[in-house]
Enzyme design. Sequence first.
Site, mmCIF file in Angstrom:
data_model
loop_
_atom_site.group_PDB
_atom_site.id
_atom_site.type_symbol
_atom_site.label_atom_id
_atom_site.label_comp_id
_atom_site.label_asym_id
_atom_site.label_seq_id
_atom_site.Cartn_x
_atom_site.Cartn_y
_atom_site.Cartn_z
ATOM 1 N N HIS A 71 42.656 28.718 35.323
ATOM 2 C CA HIS A 71 44.003 29.360 35.696
ATOM 3 C C HIS A 71 45.224 28.450 35.600
ATOM 4 O O HIS A 71 45.061 27.398 35.157
ATOM 5 C CB HIS A 71 43.916 29.748 37.098
ATOM 6 C CG HIS A 71 42.781 30.786 37.873
ATOM 7 N ND1 HIS A 71 43.205 32.242 37.255
ATOM 8 C CD2 HIS A 71 41.541 30.803 38.406
ATOM 9 C CE1 HIS A 71 42.048 32.889 37.720
ATOM 10 N NE2 HIS A 71 41.273 32.247 38.297
ATOM 11 N N CYS B 255 47.301 31.241 32.559
ATOM 12 C CA CYS B 255 48.443 32.112 33.020
ATOM 13 C C CYS B 255 49.636 31.131 33.237
ATOM 14 O O CYS B 255 49.252 30.045 33.446
ATOM 15 C CB CYS B 255 48.259 32.864 34.119
ATOM 16 S SG CYS B 255 47.090 34.307 34.180
#
Length: 407
Positions: free
Chosen positions: A235, A287
């Site tokens: 992430h 991301c």
Amino acid sequence: MAATGKIRQNKTAIQEKLSDDHVLILNKVFENGLITKREYKNLKSIQGENVERHVVELVDKIMNKGEDTCQKFLDLLQTDEDIKSTYPELRDILWPNTSLSTPVQASSSEHSDAPSQEKRRKEDEQYQLKSQPTGLCVIINNEKFKYMKQRLGTDKDAESLAKVFSWLGFRVLMCEDQTMDQMDQALKCFASLSDLSQLQKFGVKEWSENRFTDLQESPPSLKHGDAFICCILSHGMSGVVSGTDGDPEVGGIEGKHLFIRDIRRTFKATNQSALTGKPKVFLIQACQAPQGVKRLPKHRGVPSKDLQADGSHPTYIPEEADILVAMATVDDFVAHRNIISGSWFIQSVCEQLDWGCQRGDDITTILHRVNMDVSEKEGGARPGEVKQMSEFTSRLRKRLVLTPQQK
């Protein structure tokens, strides 16, 4: 006329003559290093086609490899005795006014050193990857998180990366589910290889026989080689990648996220580093949405308006040289991942490396194709509803050409 142009001008006739014995020309081209073992096997395994199809595929592949390979191909056709006796008509097609006994590369004495000068020039412009293995490929694969959703599908990305970089001659190692501090320490350990005993606490696995297993050899056997690849699957938020203890409500180190700039600086050139002057490539699947944003922004598509158009090194290098960072998405946006087939970006990277490295393309050419491929993917119910734009920044001083390992 340039070699590529000469082949293109006489392509149909060349293919017709070589079809008289397609096995001979395929073997000769492979023996002389004009195609890889993988390409040789693929060409040889063409099934259900006429003889000419084998030759068409071979000539196309030679032309796609560029001017140097085309010239070597013409040299081979003109000088190999077996080829000359098997395809005598080639003389009238390609060299109607030239004796086949005259080497193609013959030149006057004043230019006798031209080939060696050309070789030196190319070596200056391209990173030399001669070590065995080529180098280390380190994968940090974060799937399970304390405060964030599990990253289903990331194992598919790790496996695809391991396959392609193992094929390219790298020793592939993986660390799974690393906290921010563990990521930081592991990367510093891989950058220096100074205290390899630390690697045991990171649970390092190695790609061997098509799967990840325990380290095949003791850590002291690790060597950097001539290139370094670092793949981080996690992430992330704007400018950072998250450890498994990352807090999506808190940014930076306080929230257990590692700044991408700090990852890059860990591998900067120093007098002590074995990687100084060698290419270091970072592939980051994470991301990059802003911190604290509840509704993550996604790219939208717009109609294309493409235009048609005609078509000596310094003694010292900067600390930040020889680094390339490729990101799954641009700053402020999310990166898409399928829970079964893996992420858009990593899967595209592996596919384009598989195809481009066989052609002899350099890494930036391949990553441009990745950008195009990712930009064309659709993630919504309607065209243009959900898009993604990957990017890369390069500080490489030379061309980086990764070559499939011959087995």
